[in-house]
Design a protein around this motif. Structure first.
Motif, PDB file in Angstrom:
ATOM      1  N   ARG A 137     -30.169   0.342 -12.605  1.00 31.38           N
ATOM      2  CA  ARG A 137     -31.351  -0.396 -13.039  1.00 31.38           C
ATOM      3  C   ARG A 137     -32.575   0.004 -12.229  1.00 31.38           C
ATOM      4  O   ARG A 137     -32.466   0.493 -11.094  1.00 31.38           O
ATOM      5  N   ASP A 138     -33.738  -0.224 -12.835  1.00 28.18           N
ATOM      6  CA  ASP A 138     -35.010   0.065 -12.154  1.00 28.18           C
ATOM      7  C   ASP A 138     -35.602  -1.171 -11.490  1.00 28.18           C
ATOM      8  O   ASP A 138     -36.461  -1.047 -10.617  1.00 28.18           O
ATOM      9  N   GLU A 139     -35.178  -2.343 -11.917  1.00 26.64           N
ATOM     10  CA  GLU A 139     -35.735  -3.584 -11.394  1.00 26.64           C
ATOM     11  C   GLU A 139     -34.607  -4.503 -10.938  1.00 26.64           C
ATOM     12  O   GLU A 139     -33.459  -4.361 -11.389  1.00 26.64           O
ATOM     13  N   PRO A 140     -34.928  -5.469 -10.075  1.00 28.13           N
ATOM     14  CA  PRO A 140     -33.895  -6.418  -9.638  1.00 28.13           C
ATOM     15  C   PRO A 140     -33.374  -7.239 -10.821  1.00 28.13           C
ATOM     16  O   PRO A 140     -34.070  -7.489 -11.802  1.00 28.13           O
ATOM     17  N   HIS A 141     -32.122  -7.652 -10.680  1.00 30.78           N
ATOM     18  CA  HIS A 141     -31.467  -8.445 -11.724  1.00 30.78           C
ATOM     19  C   HIS A 141     -30.880  -9.691 -11.078  1.00 30.78           C
ATOM     20  O   HIS A 141     -30.313  -9.631  -9.986  1.00 30.78           O
ATOM     21  N   GLU A 142     -31.021 -10.808 -11.747  1.00 26.47           N
ATOM     22  CA  GLU A 142     -30.564 -12.090 -11.202  1.00 26.47           C
ATOM     23  C   GLU A 142     -29.657 -12.778 -12.221  1.00 26.47           C
ATOM     24  O   GLU A 142     -29.929 -12.766 -13.421  1.00 26.47           O
ATOM     25  N   GLU A 143     -28.565 -13.368 -11.705  1.00 25.05           N
ATOM     26  CA  GLU A 143     -27.625 -14.095 -12.553  1.00 25.05           C
ATOM     27  C   GLU A 143     -27.176 -15.358 -11.824  1.00 25.05           C
ATOM     28  O   GLU A 143     -27.237 -15.445 -10.598  1.00 25.05           O
ATOM     29  N   ALA A 144     -26.713 -16.318 -12.614  1.00 27.89           N
ATOM     30  CA  ALA A 144     -26.132 -17.557 -12.074  1.00 27.89           C
ATOM     31  C   ALA A 144     -24.650 -17.543 -12.379  1.00 27.89           C
ATOM     32  O   ALA A 144     -24.245 -17.364 -13.542  1.00 27.89           O
ATOM     33  N   TRP A 145     -23.840 -17.699 -11.337  1.00 32.39           N
ATOM     34  CA  TRP A 145     -22.387 -17.657 -11.485  1.00 32.39           C
ATOM     35  C   TRP A 145     -21.801 -19.042 -11.213  1.00 32.39           C
ATOM     36  O   TRP A 145     -21.735 -19.470 -10.052  1.00 32.39           O
ATOM     37  N   PRO A 146     -21.368 -19.770 -12.225  1.00 29.56           N
ATOM     38  CA  PRO A 146     -20.639 -21.020 -11.995  1.00 29.56           C
ATOM     39  C   PRO A 146     -19.159 -20.724 -11.756  1.00 29.56           C
ATOM     40  O   PRO A 146     -18.509 -20.051 -12.564  1.00 29.56           O
ATOM     41  N   LEU A 147     -18.626 -21.183 -10.649  1.00 31.80           N
ATOM     42  CA  LEU A 147     -17.229 -20.933 -10.312  1.00 31.80           C
ATOM     43  C   LEU A 147     -16.359 -22.104 -10.738  1.00 31.80           C
ATOM     44  O   LEU A 147     -16.837 -23.194 -11.074  1.00 31.80           O
ATOM     45  N   SER A 148     -15.046 -21.846 -10.701  1.00 41.37           N
ATOM     46  CA  SER A 148     -14.103 -22.865 -11.179  1.00 41.37           C
ATOM     47  C   SER A 148     -14.032 -24.075 -10.260  1.00 41.37           C
ATOM     48  O   SER A 148     -13.609 -25.153 -10.683  1.00 41.37           O
ATOM     49  N   ASP A 149     -14.408 -23.924  -8.987  1.00 44.68           N
ATOM     50  CA  ASP A 149     -14.362 -25.051  -8.049  1.00 44.68           C
ATOM     51  C   ASP A 149     -15.701 -25.791  -7.973  1.00 44.68           C
ATOM     52  O   ASP A 149     -16.008 -26.420  -6.964  1.00 44.68           O
ATOM     53  N   SER A 150     -16.508 -25.692  -9.042  1.00 41.07           N
ATOM     54  CA  SER A 150     -17.811 -26.373  -9.151  1.00 41.07           C
ATOM     55  C   SER A 150     -18.861 -25.783  -8.224  1.00 41.07           C
ATOM     56  O   SER A 150     -19.896 -26.398  -7.987  1.00 41.07           O
ATOM     57  N   THR A 151     -18.574 -24.601  -7.697  1.00 41.99           N
ATOM     58  CA  THR A 151     -19.570 -23.914  -6.878  1.00 41.99           C
ATOM     59  C   THR A 151     -20.529 -23.148  -7.795  1.00 41.99           C
ATOM     60  O   THR A 151     -20.105 -22.514  -8.760  1.00 41.99           O
ATOM     61  N   HIS A 152     -21.812 -23.200  -7.470  1.00 47.86           N
ATOM     62  CA  HIS A 152     -22.838 -22.491  -8.240  1.00 47.86           C
ATOM     63  C   HIS A 152     -23.464 -21.433  -7.338  1.00 47.86           C
ATOM     64  O   HIS A 152     -24.023 -21.754  -6.285  1.00 47.86           O
ATOM     65  N   LEU A 153     -23.331 -20.164  -7.751  1.00 48.71           N
ATOM     66  CA  LEU A 153     -23.875 -19.053  -6.973  1.00 48.71           C
ATOM     67  C   LEU A 153     -25.074 -18.454  -7.692  1.00 48.71           C
ATOM     68  O   LEU A 153     -25.079 -18.303  -8.921  1.00 48.71           O
ATOM     69  N   ARG A 154     -26.080 -18.113  -6.921  1.00 53.38           N
ATOM     70  CA  ARG A 154     -27.228 -17.337  -7.424  1.00 53.38           C
ATOM     71  C   ARG A 154     -27.080 -15.921  -6.884  1.00 53.38           C
ATOM     72  O   ARG A 154     -27.148 -15.689  -5.683  1.00 53.38           O
ATOM     73  N   VAL A 155     -26.858 -14.974  -7.786  1.00 51.98           N
ATOM     74  CA  VAL A 155     -26.581 -13.590  -7.409  1.00 51.98           C
ATOM     75  C   VAL A 155     -27.778 -12.734  -7.819  1.00 51.98           C
ATOM     76  O   VAL A 155     -28.212 -12.765  -8.973  1.00 51.98           O
ATOM     77  N   VAL A 156     -28.302 -11.963  -6.860  1.00 52.21           N
ATOM     78  CA  VAL A 156     -29.439 -11.074  -7.093  1.00 52.21           C
ATOM     79  C   VAL A 156     -28.998  -9.662  -6.736  1.00 52.21           C
ATOM     80  O   VAL A 156     -28.460  -9.425  -5.653  1.00 52.21           O
ATOM     81  N   ALA A 157     -29.201  -8.718  -7.672  1.00 51.36           N
ATOM     82  CA  ALA A 157     -28.884  -7.310  -7.447  1.00 51.36           C
ATOM     83  C   ALA A 157     -30.190  -6.533  -7.325  1.00 51.36           C
ATOM     84  O   ALA A 157     -30.994  -6.513  -8.250  1.00 51.36           O
ATOM     85  N   GLN A 158     -30.390  -5.892  -6.175  1.00 50.29           N
ATOM     86  CA  GLN A 158     -31.612  -5.134  -5.894  1.00 50.29           C
ATOM     87  C   GLN A 158     -31.259  -3.654  -5.782  1.00 50.29           C
ATOM     88  O   GLN A 158     -30.682  -3.223  -4.784  1.00 50.29           O
ATOM     89  N   PRO A 159     -31.549  -2.832  -6.815  1.00 47.48           N
ATOM     90  CA  PRO A 159     -31.256  -1.390  -6.700  1.00 47.48           C
ATOM     91  C   PRO A 159     -32.117  -0.749  -5.619  1.00 47.48           C
ATOM     92  O   PRO A 159     -33.262  -1.139  -5.388  1.00 47.48           O
TER      93      PRO A 159
END
Length: 780
Positions: free
Chosen positions: A375-397
């Motif tokens: 990718r040319d730009e950063p990408h952000e996603e929200a990952w809800p886990l099975s144990d009710s944990t919410h992760l904010r994941v950012v990928a910076q090329p």
């Protein structure tokens, strides 16, 4: 006729000779024919060889006639070979030019006359053909009478190649000159070694680096730039590169311009013999590399301190760094960084630990994540886990093809956000249910928040505040509802004090409908100001009623004060008179009294004394509770003072069979009213004597602690339980019917407490049944 044998022999011999002659003639004719054929064949072969040879013969006779093959005419662009040499110039512009023909004629004539050979080169006009003519005097066998034989060579291709070679040589010379100039002007030291590995050529940067005067001095003295490292000199390393036929590059330290620098030295074998070398100063690059390494270590150390997980991957998708929060977020085992775990394998480990979202097709999902690297730009996603944990994941090329992955656990933030929303709704509901009218003003003066009571408190319609008006507009609407419109400045100042001045301020205004409002402006921590409006009309009315009642109470208190003063006089005067008359009767002023009359008089005196004491106690207690007891304070030395109090009770102590111990050092001084303090201590000592059985022990101890004086009176008498102690502290109280006084344990303890408290002191009593009682007096 008979032929003789001799004749026959002769005839046979003649026939044989004739036959032999015929055979010889035939054989000779056949030989000549073969020789002629061979000669012809050789002539044809020679002619063909001459035709195919790169040189064409040109025979010039003495009279100027010429002989040459047709190929010579074709070279000159003529249809046929002309008859004379002067005719080599064609009429249609073909052939040689006149100047060329004149030059050729001149050289041919000189050769015919002097037999001196000549050589010349001609370029055929109108074509790219180049000819070389080499002339000599012809052999007489070829042509007698002084003919000249000129061999003509076509060197057109050679001339082209030669021109190209000349151009290439000139260009190579220019390039070599430019290269030499470039090498000489190069900022890096450069050198050349011969087959013996000795320096033959160095540039100016080399000379300056070793501090020499000239390049000749360096070559003559063989001054080396690089010192011997690891037992190998610079020439030995160059010899090693020559033996391997491969460049050798190394990083060493050298002294350049009288300073130690880090350089990269390269020994490069050339095509022929010799080794070229150059040195690149990489001191700044090494310094930058060290700074970069330090920066990277500092950055990674800082990332380890973050609460957000951060990991770095290189262009081959291998993990190069991961801080501790990243290990915790994805449950990674130790050593994943040292093992160069790939991005795909890391996702697999996290999947096994349940630290990624539940997906139906894991390989496809993983391949989508691998595309983050392109990718040319950063990408952000929200990952809800099975144990009710919410992760904010950012990928910076990264520019080098790597990737920085950031994982933030937002579970707590989401919970806080939900809690905040709940609190906001709770705040709104709370505001709306409060009795007070509330409004929050922003620093710029606009109304930001209010409850439903706020418009009603000012007599406004709810629509007035729905548009979040400015304070000026709101005050203008409120001014019409005030009893005094000019009092609107008080409201404005209260709001301004809370928002801009950041100070608390209170005010009171009256409305035209008769209501009274209390205002309070309070600065809030977020920079806003809170305005509280309370309708105090009823409380103001109650306050007026309370003021009236207070005035009545003050008058009643004055009446009580006068009553106590009168009662003090009314009680003490009759008792003093009765006591005085009893003393007169006892002294015999009215005559001698009988023994029974003496007993009556003594009984009267004793009762008068007790009644006087009780009256004093009641009056003092009443004055103390009313705050009217006068105190004549003075400095009192405590040990002699307590000794006098104990001596006054000596007879009772002895008659009761008791033991009294007085402990304390001299020099302890308190400021108090001697009479009242004596009465307080005497009452406590009297209670101790009364409560201690025969053979008991009473102890009076003086002490000082933390700047306070303590008097402790303790006994080992029967003691009291909590209920009895409470009744003793009450002393007397009104009877249950409210018509009389109910006496409990006398007035000693309550009076003592009142007297001590009047001296800003404190009385503490601790008592237990069968263990005695301890009374502690604390005086400042």
């Amino acid at each position: 006729m008979e032929i003789s044998p001799a004749l026959l022999a002769l005839v046979g011999l003649l026939l044989a000779l004739w036959t032999a002659a015929a055979v010889w003639v035939m054989l000779r004719a056949s030989g000549r024919e073969q020789k002629f054929a061979s000669t012809r064949k050789s002539a044809l072969r020679m002619a063909r060889m001459l035709e195919e040879s790169p040189a064409v013969p040109l025979l010039v006779r003495a009279d100027g006639r010429i002989e040459a093959p047709d190929r010579f005419a074709r070279w000159l662009g003529l249809l046929k070979v002309p008859e004379f040499l002067s005719e080599l110039t064609g009429a249609d512009g073909n052939g040689l030019s006149e100047e060329q023909v004149e030059e050729l004629t001149s050289k041919v004539r000189r050769t015919q006359k002097t037999a001196k050979p000549f050589r010349m080169s001609l370029a055929v006009p109108g074509s790219e053909r180049a000819l070389t003519l080499s002339g000599t005097l012809a052999d007489p066998a070829v042509s007698p009478n002084g003919a000249a034989l000129v061999w003509v060579f076509d060197y057109s291709e050679s001339q082209t190649e030669l021109s190209q070679l000349r151009e290439e040589a000139a260009r190579a010379k220019d390039d070599f000159g430019a290269l030499v100039g470039l090498i000489e002007a190069a900022p890096m030291p450069m050198w050349f070694r011969g087959g013996d590995m000795k320096l033959r050529l160095v540039n100016r940067a080399y000379v300056e680096a070793v501090g020499a005067q000239s390049a000749d001095e360096v070559v003559t003295k063989q001054v080396e730039l690089v010192e011997t490292v690891g037992g190998r000199s610079a020439s030995q390393v160059a010899q090693q590169a020559a033996d391997r036929r491969q460049p050798i590059e190394r990083i060493v330290s050298a002294t350049i311009n009288e300073a130690r620098r880090t350089i990269r030295v390269t020994d490069l074998p050339l095509v022929g013999e010799g080794i070229a070398g150059y040195a690149v100063d990489i001191e700044e690059m090494e310094e930058q590399a060290r700074e970069f390494r330090a920066f990277r270590e500092a950055q990674r150390s800082m990332l380890d301190q973050l609460s957000i997980g951060v990991a770095q991957f290189d262009a081959q998708h291998r993990m190069t760094f991961a801080n501790q929060p990243f290990h915790r977020v994805f449950a990674l085992p130790p050593g994943v960084v040292n093992d160069r775990t790939t991005f795909e394998h890391m996702l697999l480990i996290a999947r096994e630990a349940g630290r990624i979202p539940e997906v139906r097709d894991f390989p496809s999902w993983r391949n989508e994540l691998v595309n983050w690297f392109q990718r040319d730009e950063p990408h952000e996603e929200a990952w809800p886990l099975s144990d009710s944990t919410h992760l904010r994941v950012v990928a910076q090329p990264l520019p080098d093809g790597g990737l920085v992955m950031i994982a933030e656990d937002r579970t707590e933030q989401l919970a806080l956000s939900a809690t905040r929303d709940t609190l906001l709704r709770t705040r709104t509901a709370t505001f709306d249910s409060l009795f007070e009218a509330l409004a929050v003003f922003a620093p710029d003066g606009h109304l930001e928040l209010w409850n439903r009571s706020f418009p009603g408190a000012w007599g406004l319609e709810p629509e007035v505040v729905d548009g979040h008006p400015q304070a000026e507009d709101l005050l203008e609407a409120i001014a019409g509802n005030l009893a005094d419109p000019g009092a609107i400045d008080v409201v404005g100042n209260t709001i301004r004090s809370a928002t801009l001045d950041r100070k608390k301020r209170t005010a009171r205004v009256e409305l035209a409908d008769g209501r009274t409002l209390d205002l309070e402006g309070v600065p809030l921590p977020d920079g806003n100001g809170l305005l509280t409006v309370l309708d105090v009309t009823a409380s103001q009315q109650a306050e007026e009623a309370l003021r009236e009642r207070n005035r009545a109470l003050e008058e009643a208190d004055a009446v009580m004060t006068r009553f106590l003063a009168n009662m003090s006089y009314e009680f003490r005067t009759p008792l003093t008179s009765i006591g005085g008359f009893a003393e007169l009767l006892s002294s015999g002023i009215a005559g001698e009294l009988s023994p029974q009359a003496v007993e009556y008089v003594q009984a009267i005196s004793l009762s008068v004394g007790k009644l006087t004491e009780q009256v004093e106690n009641v009056l003092d207690l009443s004055q103390s509770e009313a705050g009217l007891m006068p105190l004549n304070t003075a400095k009192i030395e405590l040990l002699p003072f307590i000794t006098q109090v104990v001596r006054a009770e000596e007879k009772r102590i002895v008659d009761g069979g008791l033991t009294l111990d007085l402990k304390g050092g001299a020099g302890k001084v308190v400021t108090a009213d001697a009479q009242q303090l004596r009465r307080a201590i005497a009452n406590l000592l009297d209670n101790a004597i009364s409560a201690t059985p025969q053979g008991g022990r009473i102890q009076v101890e003086l002490g000082k602690s933390r700047g306070e004086t303590k008097i402790v009176i303790s006994d080992n008498g029967r003691g009291m339980n909590q209920h009895e102690l409470a009744r003793a502290l009450e002393g007397i109280r009104m009877a249950a019917d409210g018509k009389g006084i109910e006496r409990r344990h006398g007035l000693g303890i309550p009076l003592a407490r009142q007297l001590i408290e009047a001296h800003d002191g404190k009385l503490e009593i601790v008592s237990r049944p069968s263990s005695g009682t301890t009374a502690t007096i604390t005086l400042p």
